[in-house]
Design an enzyme around this catalytic site. Structure first.
Site, PDB file in Angstrom:
ATOM      1  N   ASP A 382       0.860  -1.639   0.182  1.00  0.00           N
ATOM      2  CA  ASP A 382       0.045  -0.251  -0.274  1.00  0.00           C
ATOM      3  C   ASP A 382       1.090   1.460  -0.189  1.00  0.00           C
ATOM      4  OD1 ASP A 382      -2.793   1.382   0.482  1.00  0.00           O
ATOM      5  OD2 ASP A 382      -1.731   2.049   2.142  1.00  0.00           O
ATOM      6  N   LYS A 383       0.535   2.060  -0.677  1.00  0.00           N
ATOM      7  CA  LYS A 383       1.074   3.328  -0.802  1.00  0.00           C
ATOM      8  C   LYS A 383       0.924   4.221   0.730  1.00  0.00           C
ATOM      9  CE  LYS A 383       0.487   7.640  -3.098  1.00  0.00           C
ATOM     10  NZ  LYS A 383       0.687   8.236  -1.841  1.00  0.00           N
TER      11      LYS A 383
END
Length: 713
Positions: A382-383
């Site tokens: 996930d960023k």
């Protein structure tokens, strides 16, 4: 909290509802343990096996020392009192019925499911040992079949192994409980001219509730009065706050960061978005493969091996006319076949590995996750909050003629000092980082979706987004087009209505992320990024880090679908995230890894938790998994190897040359194999799991800057 709002100069979506969206920090499963037949990895089993172990250990002491066979083996004499002879049979029977009940129950379950494994093998051995020992005590069978001491030690060792295993598998948090915790404890419902506090579960459709600045929305609904910048990062993964006004939908659990709003409830209970995410988590957890333990598989083979060896032993010795020896040899084979060491081979490794991991900042909640991590060929990050810091940072300052970057930044910081908005804090922090002198400001004002203004050193300084430029009939700086293409947040700074500069703000990439991506590539692992942000933001971060592929603009319900899509390509996927929106994906992934700084629900849905927010720790999990697997294999080969060698010898394979393995020697070898397995597992404590050790220097940068990542979805 000040009622101030910043608007981005440009957003990365054409949705008008996103105009004025802002960045704010994001917050943040796996299969349940199937275990042996008849039990599962739940907390109550930890207590059960712990209590049974200590009680059986206390009973085992007199059973062992009052056993004729043990006394003969060690070399001491028992008193002549007749009651001494009944200590082992009486207490041994109690141990068999009480202490052996989990294994006997598990054996029945394995028989019903037609999957013989560890429980059936243990039950077979303790049952044969009990029957043979009782027969020897009653004078029905040969005294050589007095296995009371062996029965006692066998039950104690197996209970210890299962206690260790259950303790390592016990989960301390519930993903669904953590989801429910996102809802406020009370909701303020409008009843005529009054506002009444009620529990969220008392809300009905069409009720109107008040959500104050900084408060959470208690149920899905539509805004009927007011507007606010909504922090939806916990639900959607969008790294910026989103401006919501009259007629816009808001989701339960999201936060009104700057202004109060009134919301008309449109969904309650199981119809809310949070409940939907909860169902996704539960479905993914329940659909995850419940693979049998490696030791169970080995035990299954050993069960048939022992049974076959016993049958052959009985037939051969009977064929040679030695019926008594046939009974002794057959029973000895069945007792010796019970895997003392095999019962501890996996639990000991898991226990030591998880303890070692905890000291290295890695918490292993799910044994299957630890076993699976070594086979992972794709890591999906996930960023926001994982590869990035999850908070805005000033990354560039552009100025107009006659101004300097420090001057523009200092003026902007002065105007923003009284604001508590995340973008304001980022600007003030940038000025402090540069050691700039920030003058005192007066007449501070904020306007939702426009920006802030203040008097600084005799000038009216304004900081804001596109609505501010439109209000002041000003033109953005040329650099804005390039920043916009990179997906950055753009704020312009005006002095007395004239643009004097522009600030670029973005979610700062963690410096450790580069090393993590490079190290994963060095191990031949594909790196994929997923985010709720628009494509421009995702592409900018993905290109900077050199990831192989990325998913952009992904909604919460689609994150788990993205994981499933990678799995349909034949990939073994580890998902790394820290948001509520990541929970279904963490549960869907072959291995879910939660950043410890994230939310409880993400942590509860994951099999592995990183105590730090350093993405390099993912490499620590991989190294731990591979090292643990090596130890498991070594222990299994040693434990199973003992059985493969000792069973034929106990059966009398070398009887033609005058050698038959005595029961006493078999017992000693059995104990030695357990010691070897335990000592080998201890070597895991030497493993260095520090991020620097598993990834090398942060200065190494082997990524190919020319290769752009592939966008997916």
């Amino acid at each position: 909290m000040h009622n101030d709002t910043h608007a981005d100069t440009e957003t990365t979506t054409t949705d008008p509802d996103h105009v004025g969206s802002e960045h704010s920090p994001a917050g943040s499963g796996n299969s349940e343990h199937s275990g042996h037949g008849g039990h599962a990895g739940h907390g109550d089993h930890v207590g059960m096996f712990r209590r049974l172990f200590w009680i059986m250990l206390a009973l085992a002491v007199p059973v062992v020392f009052a056993s004729d066979m043990f006394a003969m083996l060690v070399g001491y004499s028992l008193p002549d009192a007749s009651w001494i002879a009944w200590i082992s049979p009486v207490l041994g029977t109690v141990m068999f019925v009480w202490g052996g009940s989990p294994f006997l129950t598990g054996a029945v379950s394995e028989i019903r499911s037609r999957t013989p494994g560890m429980m059936l093998l243990i039950a077979l051995a303790i049952t044969v040992a009990f029957v043979a020992s009782m027969g020897a005590s009653l004078g029905v069978l040969d005294h050589q079949l007095d296995f009371w001491w062996e029965l006692a030690l066998l039950i104690v060792i197996m209970l210890l192994g299962h206690w260790i295993e259950m303790r390592s598998l016990a989960q301390t948090t519930s993903a669904l409980d953590s989801l429910a915790a996102l809802l406020p404890d009370t909701a303020e419902r409008v009843e005529g001219d009054d506002v009444v506090s009620v529990s969220p579960d008392q809300l009905q459709l069409s009720d109107v509730v008040v959500v104050r600045p900084g408060g959470r929305v208690p149920a899905d609904g539509t805004i009927v009065a007011g507007s606010a910048s909504m922090d939806e990062s916990m639900i959607t993964g969008e790294s910026r706050t989103v401006r919501r006004g009259d007629g816009d939908q808001v989701v339960a659990g999201t936060v009104a960061t700057d202004s109060g709003i009134r919301v008309q409830v449109t969904a309650i209970g199981q119809d809310t978005t949070l409940a939907g995410i909860g169902r996704l988590v539960a479905d993914a957890q329940n659909s995850t493969s419940r693979a049998q333990r490696i030791a169970d598989t080995a035990a299954g083979w050993l069960f048939w091996f022992a049974l076959g060896a016993a049958a052959i032993t009985a037939v051969v010795w009977t064929q040679f006319g030695m019926g008594d020896d046939a009974v002794i040899r057959t029973i000895t084979v069945l007792v010796i076949a019970c895997p003392h060491a095999l019962g501890l081979a996996i639990p000991l490794v898991v226990s030591i590995a998880t303890e070692r991991a905890a000291r290295g900042g890695v918490l292993v909640k799910d044994r299957l996750a630890l076993e699976t991590m070594r086979t992972v060929d794709t890591v999906l990050f996930d960023k926001t909050g994982t590869l990035t810091k999850g908070e805005p940072t000033v990354t560039a300052v552009e100025v107009s003629a006659g101004r300097t970057a420090d001057e523009v930044l200092a003026l902007a910081a002065a105007a923003e000092t009284d604001s508590e908005h995340p973008l304001a804090r980022a600007i003030v922090a940038a000025a402090r980082h540069r050691n700039l002198t920030v003058l005192a400001a007066t007449e501070f004002r904020s306007s939702p979706a426009i920006g802030v203004s203040a008097e600084v050193d005799g000038a009216r300084v304004q900081v804001g987004g596109p609505a501010l430029l439109e209000q002041e009939h000003a033109t953005e700086l040329a650099v804005a087009d390039r920043w916009r293409a990179e997906g950055a947040i753009i704020l312009h700074v005006l002095a007395d209505g004239v643009v004097i500069g522009a600030l670029e703000l973005a979610d700062e990439i963690r410096p450790e992320s580069h090393a993590a991506v490079d190290a994963l590539h060095d191990r031949g692992i594909t790196v994929v990024m997923i985010t709720g942000d628009a494509d421009a933001v995702a592409k900018s971060v993905a290109t900077e880090l050199g990831v192989d592929r990325y998913f952009a603009g992904v909604k919460p319900e689609d994150k788990s679908h993205s994981v499933a899509a990678l799995q349909t390509e034949g990939r073994t996927v580890a998902m790394v995230g820290d948001g509520v929106n990541d929970a279904p994906a963490l549960a869907q992934a072959d291995v879910g890894i939660a950043i410890g700084a994230g939310t409880d629900v993400a942590i509860a849905s994951a099999g592995v938790i990183l105590a730090s927010d350093d993405p390099r720790s993912v490499l620590s999990v991989i190294e731990l998994s591979r090292a643990s697997y090596r130890k498991m294999k070594q222990n299994l080969w040693w434990a199973a190897g003992y059985n493969l060698i000792s069973v034929p010898l106990a059966a009398g394979m070398l009887a033609p040359v005058g050698f038959v393995l005595p029961m006493s020697v078999g017992a000693i070898l059995m104990s030695l194999s357990t010691i070897v397995v335990a000592a080998n597992a201890q070597l895991l404590r030497r493993l260095d799991l520090s991020p620097d050790a598993v990834t090398g220097s942060l200065g190494q940068d082997s990524r190919d800057e020319q290769n752009e990542p592939m966008a997916i979805g």
